[in-house]
Write a protein that holds these residues in place. Structure first.
Motif, PDB file in Angstrom:
ATOM      1  N   SER A 288     -20.188 -35.749  33.473  1.00 14.14           N
ATOM      2  CA  SER A 288     -20.769 -34.443  33.156  1.00 14.14           C
ATOM      3  C   SER A 288     -22.270 -34.417  33.406  1.00 14.14           C
ATOM      4  N   TYR A 289     -22.928 -35.560  33.224  1.00 10.76           N
ATOM      5  CA  TYR A 289     -24.361 -35.634  33.496  1.00 10.76           C
ATOM      6  C   TYR A 289     -24.634 -35.707  34.999  1.00 10.76           C
ATOM      7  N   GLU A 290     -23.722 -36.300  35.760  1.00  9.83           N
ATOM      8  CA  GLU A 290     -23.936 -36.475  37.199  1.00  9.83           C
ATOM      9  C   GLU A 290     -23.751 -35.179  37.982  1.00  9.83           C
ATOM     10  N   ILE A 291     -22.895 -34.303  37.484  1.00  9.26           N
ATOM     11  CA  ILE A 291     -22.569 -33.082  38.220  1.00  9.26           C
ATOM     12  C   ILE A 291     -23.800 -32.184  38.349  1.00  9.26           C
ATOM     13  N   GLU A 292     -24.013 -31.669  39.552  1.00 15.81           N
ATOM     14  CA  GLU A 292     -25.132 -30.760  39.779  1.00 15.81           C
ATOM     15  C   GLU A 292     -24.806 -29.377  39.218  1.00 15.81           C
ATOM     16  N   GLU A 293     -25.856 -28.625  38.947  1.00 18.81           N
ATOM     17  CA  GLU A 293     -25.658 -27.275  38.425  1.00 18.81           C
ATOM     18  C   GLU A 293     -24.923 -26.405  39.437  1.00 18.81           C
ATOM     19  N   ASP A 294     -24.132 -25.485  38.923  1.00 23.16           N
ATOM     20  CA  ASP A 294     -23.285 -24.588  39.708  1.00 23.16           C
ATOM     21  C   ASP A 294     -22.204 -25.346  40.472  1.00 23.16           C
ATOM     22  N   SER A 295     -21.922 -26.543  40.011  1.00 26.16           N
ATOM     23  CA  SER A 295     -20.791 -27.296  40.536  1.00 26.16           C
ATOM     24  C   SER A 295     -19.945 -27.704  39.335  1.00 26.16           C
ATOM     25  N   GLY A 296     -18.973 -28.557  39.545  1.00 28.89           N
ATOM     26  CA  GLY A 296     -18.134 -28.920  38.413  1.00 28.89           C
ATOM     27  C   GLY A 296     -17.148 -30.011  38.733  1.00 28.89           C
ATOM     28  N   PHE A 297     -16.258 -30.247  37.800  1.00 30.30           N
ATOM     29  CA  PHE A 297     -15.203 -31.240  37.997  1.00 30.30           C
ATOM     30  C   PHE A 297     -13.955 -30.775  37.261  1.00 30.30           C
ATOM     31  N   ILE A 298     -12.826 -31.354  37.656  1.00 29.16           N
ATOM     32  CA  ILE A 298     -11.542 -31.029  37.029  1.00 29.16           C
ATOM     33  C   ILE A 298     -11.120 -32.227  36.187  1.00 29.16           C
ATOM     34  N   LEU A 299     -11.007 -32.023  34.900  1.00 26.92           N
ATOM     35  CA  LEU A 299     -10.556 -33.071  33.991  1.00 26.92           C
ATOM     36  C   LEU A 299      -9.057 -32.893  33.755  1.00 26.92           C
ATOM     37  N   ILE A 300      -8.286 -33.933  34.057  1.00 22.71           N
ATOM     38  CA  ILE A 300      -6.836 -33.872  33.854  1.00 22.71           C
ATOM     39  C   ILE A 300      -6.476 -34.808  32.706  1.00 22.71           C
ATOM     40  N   GLN A 301      -5.843 -34.254  31.680  1.00 23.62           N
ATOM     41  CA  GLN A 301      -5.486 -35.024  30.492  1.00 23.62           C
ATOM     42  C   GLN A 301      -4.061 -34.656  30.078  1.00 23.62           C
ATOM     43  N   LYS A 302      -3.460 -35.489  29.239  1.00 24.25           N
ATOM     44  CA  LYS A 302      -2.091 -35.239  28.781  1.00 24.25           C
ATOM     45  C   LYS A 302      -2.035 -34.094  27.775  1.00 24.25           C
ATOM     46  N   PHE A 303      -3.178 -33.815  27.142  1.00 24.59           N
ATOM     47  CA  PHE A 303      -3.244 -32.782  26.115  1.00 24.59           C
ATOM     48  C   PHE A 303      -4.519 -31.971  26.339  1.00 24.59           C
ATOM     49  N   GLU A 304      -4.637 -30.861  25.633  1.00 21.49           N
ATOM     50  CA  GLU A 304      -5.858 -30.062  25.756  1.00 21.49           C
ATOM     51  C   GLU A 304      -6.964 -30.722  24.930  1.00 21.49           C
ATOM     52  N   PRO A 305      -7.977 -31.289  25.583  1.00 23.63           N
ATOM     53  CA  PRO A 305      -9.017 -32.044  24.862  1.00 23.63           C
ATOM     54  C   PRO A 305     -10.057 -31.113  24.237  1.00 23.63           C
ATOM     55  N   VAL A 306      -9.666 -30.451  23.165  1.00 19.87           N
ATOM     56  CA  VAL A 306     -10.520 -29.430  22.548  1.00 19.87           C
ATOM     57  C   VAL A 306     -11.890 -29.974  22.144  1.00 19.87           C
ATOM     58  N   PRO A 307     -11.979 -31.150  21.474  1.00 20.36           N
ATOM     59  CA  PRO A 307     -13.317 -31.642  21.107  1.00 20.36           C
ATOM     60  C   PRO A 307     -14.221 -31.861  22.320  1.00 20.36           C
ATOM     61  N   THR A 321      -8.853 -23.858  31.005  1.00 24.05           N
ATOM     62  CA  THR A 321      -7.733 -24.798  30.952  1.00 24.05           C
ATOM     63  C   THR A 321      -6.494 -24.181  31.598  1.00 24.05           C
ATOM     64  N   ASP A 322      -5.703 -25.046  32.202  1.00 32.19           N
ATOM     65  CA  ASP A 322      -4.476 -24.606  32.866  1.00 32.19           C
ATOM     66  C   ASP A 322      -3.407 -25.669  32.632  1.00 32.19           C
ATOM     67  N   LYS A 323      -2.343 -25.294  31.952  1.00 32.66           N
ATOM     68  CA  LYS A 323      -1.257 -26.234  31.671  1.00 32.66           C
ATOM     69  C   LYS A 323      -0.329 -26.276  32.875  1.00 32.66           C
ATOM     70  N   LYS A 324      -0.397 -27.366  33.631  1.00 34.30           N
ATOM     71  CA  LYS A 324       0.411 -27.505  34.841  1.00 34.30           C
ATOM     72  C   LYS A 324       1.823 -27.988  34.527  1.00 34.30           C
ATOM     73  N   ALA A 325       1.950 -28.805  33.480  1.00 33.44           N
ATOM     74  CA  ALA A 325       3.232 -29.383  33.079  1.00 33.44           C
ATOM     75  C   ALA A 325       3.113 -29.777  31.607  1.00 33.44           C
ATOM     76  N   PRO A 326       4.220 -30.168  30.963  1.00 32.95           N
ATOM     77  CA  PRO A 326       4.156 -30.510  29.531  1.00 32.95           C
ATOM     78  C   PRO A 326       3.084 -31.535  29.174  1.00 32.95           C
ATOM     79  N   ASN A 327       2.875 -32.536  30.017  1.00 32.41           N
ATOM     80  CA  ASN A 327       1.870 -33.563  29.734  1.00 32.41           C
ATOM     81  C   ASN A 327       0.779 -33.575  30.803  1.00 32.41           C
ATOM     82  N   GLU A 328       0.445 -32.400  31.294  1.00 28.66           N
ATOM     83  CA  GLU A 328      -0.558 -32.317  32.354  1.00 28.66           C
ATOM     84  C   GLU A 328      -1.401 -31.054  32.171  1.00 28.66           C
TER      85      GLU A 328
END
Length: 647
Positions: A288-307, A321-328
């Motif tokens: 998150s610190y490396e990403i330049e402004e107005d850019s981004g990254f996609i975080l893929i986790q088994k659950f919605e990482p609310v914190p 957030t986008d739920k692609k599958a039950p654990n994705e």
């Protein structure tokens, strides 16, 4: 014969996941980037490499089927005389050669440690694509003959090289002069000095030049390899030769009109942490610190990482957030453009390594990382959250960490290191918990097996024995049990909760976790506070110091203003945690791997208070005088030791 050949791209983030899975084949170089130190030579190694590819969170490892070169034969051994094996000459392209003969990579590295830079994927995929071995000789200061003879000897065709003399080194033909063009672009005001020590950094900047962006370098010698790389990347050059070479490099591509981030989010870099066996918190924060402004990254986790989403939002991100599958679950994270002074650039910000192995500090650290002032002041080069205290300590001693959250007791081991401990902010820590019987004092646990953290000579055991002795009891009547090779607090907590131990010594936050868990299970427990016993023995002592902030001395001297900003923001973070314990628990429960209510109980039990200056020295002196007198630590409270606690 078809074999699999693996490679690591410059997408690598240095998380070491591949090394953990296949350390025979993967390693981390000096730039904290993974590389193939050895292609798999057996089925087992191949399987391990495939597993490493699967666990890589950014898909930096790729594989392709290649025709295996079991052995490069000599002319005499060649069964098919029609196939000529040509020697490597000075004008051969480095990457083309090493791709054809991957077994030469370690050979080249052995010639000179300077060639280790080619283990960096960014270097290998840029400068090595265009540079020749003649260029390599210039960069390394070696004789091109030495390089060529070593490589051809490894292939068994040195005699063919000798037969090519002197053409092998192109002695009768100079390289074609590289001519630039007239400057028609706006130049940057920044200048970079080019030499072999910074070649990796410069090549990285050149390869990442944005459209219409310019870079100017100054070099004592003609930077042939750099010029070839720039031309190969389609960049424009202006070359001025006076007492030194001045090279202006420009990316002529037009600036593309940017779409709304939601329309380009699918092109963001992917960070898949689903298969990681360790907590991915530090990797996500670093990214998150490396990403330049107005850019981004996609975080893929088994659950919605609310914190984590909440924390990123406080760091200037907006997430979908986008739920692609039950654990994705896909979390699209976009770093918003902040309003900042024109004079403020990332190059002005120092790159900082932060680490912690002290769970009591995690809530404060989480809040601190949300600080807008901190985010604007530094780039996080690396963020390490250790489970092994010994590794954390090693990074302090070796000067690898600029900022550490550490237990005070470690300062004894750090007395001769270049460090500063300007503040403590966690107080008290240890408790004795019992289940299955009632214990109101130390005498009640006599004869019980006491599960003890670390080992016999470590402070937890020694301080406990001191308290036993000071209360008029015999420590030999108490049965201390240690883990193998030593007791980990996490394991002691599990043993207590599952009834495998009835008497344990636990630090915070594990003590609070145990208390809350047993409360939910309806199991009665007894709690004996070290602080209460300590103050019965040492009247009026108050809270004893637990953990604080450790700064590398060089960092403090080099960045005094940044040090002040960091400590001021640390105070603010502590105040916020004390005033918002439920919110703090919601922010940090994921990192602490406990339910919110368990973390909130911990926050209500622990004491966070920022103490520095004379008050800190007085408290530290009093604490260590007792420990020294009782033989718990072996040090001397002198001016050198106390100087650690002042800025």
């Amino acid at each position: 014969m078809q074999k699999k050949q693996f490679s690591v791209s410059d997408e690598c983030i240095g998380c070491r996941a591949c090394v953990e899975v296949a350390d025979i084949n993967f390693d981390i170089n000096d730039d904290n980037i993974a590389y193939l130190k050895k292609q798999p030579t057996s089925t087992d190694e191949e399987i391990k490499c495939e597993e490493a590819m699967e666990v890589c969170p950014v898909e930096a490892i790729t594989v392709e089927d290649v025709v295996a070169v079991e052995k490069v034969v000599t002319v005499e051994e060649n069964e098919n005389p029609a196939i000529e094996i040509e020697p490597i000459l000075s004008n051969a392209i480095i990457k083309t050669t090493l791709d054809a003969y991957p077994q030469l990579k370690p050979v080249l590295t052995d010639i000179s440690p300077k060639f280790k830079k080619l283990q960096n994927p960014a270097m290998y995929n840029t400068i090595a694509r265009f540079a020749t071995f003649k260029d390599a000789a210039r960069l390394s200061g070696l004789s091109v003959c030495e390089i060529l003879h070593t490589l051809n000897h490894a292939l068994g065709i040195e005699d063919k090289l000798i037969a090519k003399m002197p053409e092998c080194i192109s002695a009768n033909k100079e390289d074609e002069k590289i001519v630039g063009e007239k400057i028609t672009w706006e130049e940057s005001s920044e200048r970079y000095i080019y030499n072999v020590d910074v070649i990796t950094e410069i090549i990285g900047k050149v390869s990442k030049l944005s459209p219409q962006e310019n870079l100017v370098i100054i070099s004592v010698e003609e930077p042939v390899a750099l010029l070839k790389t720039a031309i190969g990347l389609g960049l424009k050059l202006n070359i001025e030769e006076n007492r030194e070479f001045r090279v202006s490099i420009f990316n002529p591509k037009p600036i593309e009109e940017k779409l709304d981030w939601t329309e380009r989010k699918d092109k963001f870099e992917v960070l898949d942490v689903r298969t990681m066996t360790s907590d991915p918190f530090d990797i996500i924060i670093k990214k998150s610190y490396e990403i330049e402004e107005d850019s981004g990254f996609i975080l893929i986790q088994k659950f919605e990482p609310v914190p984590m989403i909440n924390m990123l939002s406080e760091m200037g991100y907006e997430c979908i957030t986008d739920k692609k599958a039950p654990n994705e679950i896909w979390v699209y994270c976009h770093k918003k453009v902040s309003e900042k002074d024109q004079s403020e650039t990332d190059s002005d910000k120092p790159s900082v390594v932060i680490q912690s192995a002290t769970p009591v500090a995690y809530p404060v650290m989480m809040r601190l990382l949300q600080s807008d002032k901190i985010r604007k002041a530094i780039n996080i080069k690396e963020l390490k959250v250790w489970e092994e205290t010994e590794k954390h300590l090693g990074w302090i001693v070796n000067g690898k960490a600029d900022i550490s959250f550490s237990a005070l007791i470690t300062s004894v081991k750090l007395k001769d290191s270049d460090i500063k401990i300007p503040a403590m902010f966690v107080w008290d820590n240890f408790y004795i918990l019992t289940r299955g019987y009632k214990a109101e004092n130390l005498e009640d646990i006599k004869g019980k097996q006491i599960q003890t953290p670390l080992f016999e000579e470590a402070p937890p055991a020694k301080i406990t024995k001191y308290l036993i002795k000071a209360k008029g009891l015999n420590a030999d009547d108490f049965d201390f049990v240690y883990g193998q090779p030593f007791g980990r607090p996490e394991q002691i907590l599990r043993d207590f909760v599952f009834g495998q131990a009835d008497t344990v010594i636990l630090r915070e936050p594990e003590a609070s976790y145990a208390i809350k868990t047993m409360e939910k299970m309806g199991v009665d427990i007894s709690i004996i506070s070290y602080n209460e016993i300590w103050n019965e023995i040492n009247k009026g002592f108050g809270s004893f110091p637990n953990a604080g902030i450790v700064l590398k001395g060089e960092f403090v001297r080099k960045h005094p203003e940044l040090t002040k900003v960091f400590l001021d923001e640390l105070k603010e973070a502590i105040n916020w945690v004390n005033a918002h314990k439920h919110d703090s628990a919601k922010l940090s429960f994921d990192m602490m791997r406990q339910p919110v209510d368990s973390v909130e109980l911990f926050l209500n039990r622990v004491k966070f208070e920022y103490v520095d200056g004379d008050k800190l020295i007085e408290k530290v002196s009093g604490y260590f005088n007792i420990l020294i007198e009782e033989g718990i630590v072996d040090t001397e409270i002198d001016s050198k030791f106390l100087d650690i606690f002042t800025l």
